[in-house]
Write an enzyme that holds these catalytic residues in place. Structure first.
Site: not given
Ligand code: NAD
Ligand code: UDP
Length: 338
Positions: A12, A33, A80, A124, A149, A153, A177-178, A231, A292
């Site tokens: 992100i 990284l 992030f 999240s 996790y 958050k 975020y969704f 979702r 799941r």
């Molecule tokens: P990501 O893992 O791609 O990015 C997170 C970054 O943080 C990585 O580059 C990692 O190297 C860095 N990092 C972790 N710990 C660190 C530290 N101690 N010091 C420096 N860097 C560090 O994840 P993302 O998908 O880009 O998500 C970004 C944020 O959004 C996260 O906090 C995640 O929990 C949150 N989030 C993500 C999702 C999703 O589905 N991707 C959904 C909801 C919330």
């Molecule tokens: N899901 C699935 N197969 C997979 C991973 C996810 O059918 O290999 C389904 C899961 O049951 C949910 C949806 O896809 O209904 C989204 O799952 P994800 O883990 O991406 O998001 P979350 O459930 O954490 O919102």
């Protein structure tokens, strides 16, 4: 504005770098990284034409962060940095709490020392907990997070709310975020999961590219129109633009706001699979599998507050999300590795 992106080399964060530059801001990335690759900066240069300022450092390293804050004079921070794999957080809870809390606490202390007053936090939808009553609205109380996790958050949100009480001039956006999917339309940056993906879209793309044998459809007996889980999938570029809007909003507001970033529309697993197959003209191997544990039937946002407060709403469609996810995976079967 000069904006620190802690964890900004990740999925992100890297997309947010692009959107911030395009909006005229100056992003500075700090990342250790752990879950990203320095090659992302070559790709960011190819997209934006700019060398993005990058510090390789651990955000929990107070001395390193102090030095960076002293040198850069940030106008705002986007936090992030954290670990994000739910099953791993159950197995390694202490590691998750340590990193996901320490990163934020270290940043808040640096902000206090250096007079920075604005922070956007990556929260999240999982903070809402098991609520079978979508759309989810920011005013709903949490039903209680269900894994370390999600608790990390939730705890971050509490810490940031209290930080505003202690520092009344501060402004904080807690962005819930969704389900972020998709990738930049260039196909140069995208999601690069460690190991076997937990989430639906990276699993789908890895099946399509031949790295995994089949997709498990987890549950076909949910009380949803086609029986599979619903979702709120959001294109990562729309999500990144939400961060730009949040930074602009924080510039002339104080206080703390929780804001959903979603589309407000729920799609089922079969909607995603069928759309992916149609727009990319391919067929996925699929196996019907059990639910799941703990999965909700239907989970999607009410995005009204983001529209009213930030003037932001999503623009991209599920077709865009499926097309862009596949372009990234097809062009980079091993992510940023050669
Ligand atoms: P990501 O893992 O791609 O990015 C997170 C970054 O943080 C990585 O580059 C990692 O190297 C860095 N990092 C972790 N710990 C660190 C530290 N101690 N010091 C420096 N860097 C560090 O994840 P993302 O998908 O880009 O998500 C970004 C944020 O959004 C996260 O906090 C995640 O929990 C949150 N989030 C993500 C999702 C999703 O589905 N991707 C959904 C909801 C919330
Ligand atoms: N899901 C699935 N197969 C997979 C991973 C996810 O059918 O290999 C389904 C899961 O049951 C949910 C949806 O896809 O209904 C989204 O799952 P994800 O883990 O991406 O998001 P979350 O459930 O954490 O919102």
């Amino acid at each position: 504005m000069k904006i620190l992106l802690a964890g900004g080399a990740g999925f992100i964060g890297s997309h947010t770098v692009v959107e911030l530059i395009q909006a005229g801001h100056e992003p500075v990335v700090v990342d250790n990284l752990y879950n990203s690759n320095r090659k992302v900066f070559e790709r960011l240069k190819a997209i934006t034409g700019k060398d993005v300022c990058f510090y390789e450092a651990d955000v929990c390293d107070a001395q390193a962060m102090d030095d960076i804050f002293a040198r850069e004079h940030f106008d705002a921070v986007i936090q992030f940095a954290g670990y994000k794999a739910v099953p791993e957080s159950v197995r390694e809870s202490v590691k998750y709490y340590r990193n996901n809390l320490d990163t934020t606490l270290t940043l808040l202390e640096c902000m206090q020392r250096h007079g920075v007053t604005r922070i956007v936090f990556s929260s999240s939808a999982t903070v809402y907990g098991p609520i079978e009553e979508s759309p989810l609205v920011e005013t709903m109380p949490s039903a209680g997070p269900t894994n370390p996790y999600a608790w990390s958050k939730y705890m971050n949100e509490v810490i940031l709310r209290d930080a505003v009480v202690s520092n009344p001039g501060w402004s904080v956006a807690l962005l819930r975020y969704f389900n972020p999917i998709g990738a930049h339309e260039s196909g140069l940056i995208g999601e690069n999961p460690l190991g076997i993906p937990n989430n639906l879209m990276p699993y789908v793309t890895q099946v399509a590219v031949g790295k995994l044998p089949h997709l498990n459809i987890n549950g076909t007996d949910f009380p949803t129109p086609d029986g599979t889980g619903v979702r709120d999938y959001i294109h990562v570029v729309d999500l990144a633009r939400g961060h730009v809007a949040a930074c602009d909003y924080l510039f002339d507001h104080t206080g703390c706001e929780v804001i959903n970033l979603g589309t407000g529309v729920g799609y089922s697993v079969m909607d995603v699979v069928n759309t992916f197959e149609r727009v990319n003209e391919l067929t996925l191997e699929k196996v019907i599998a059990p639910r799941r544990p703990g999965d909700m039937a239907s989970y999607y946002s009410d995005p009204t507050k983001a529209k009213n407060l930030l003037g932001w709403q999503t623009e991209k469609t599920l077709d865009d999300m499926c097309r862009d996810s596949w372009r990234w995976q097809k062009n980079n079967p091993n992510g940023y590795e050669d």
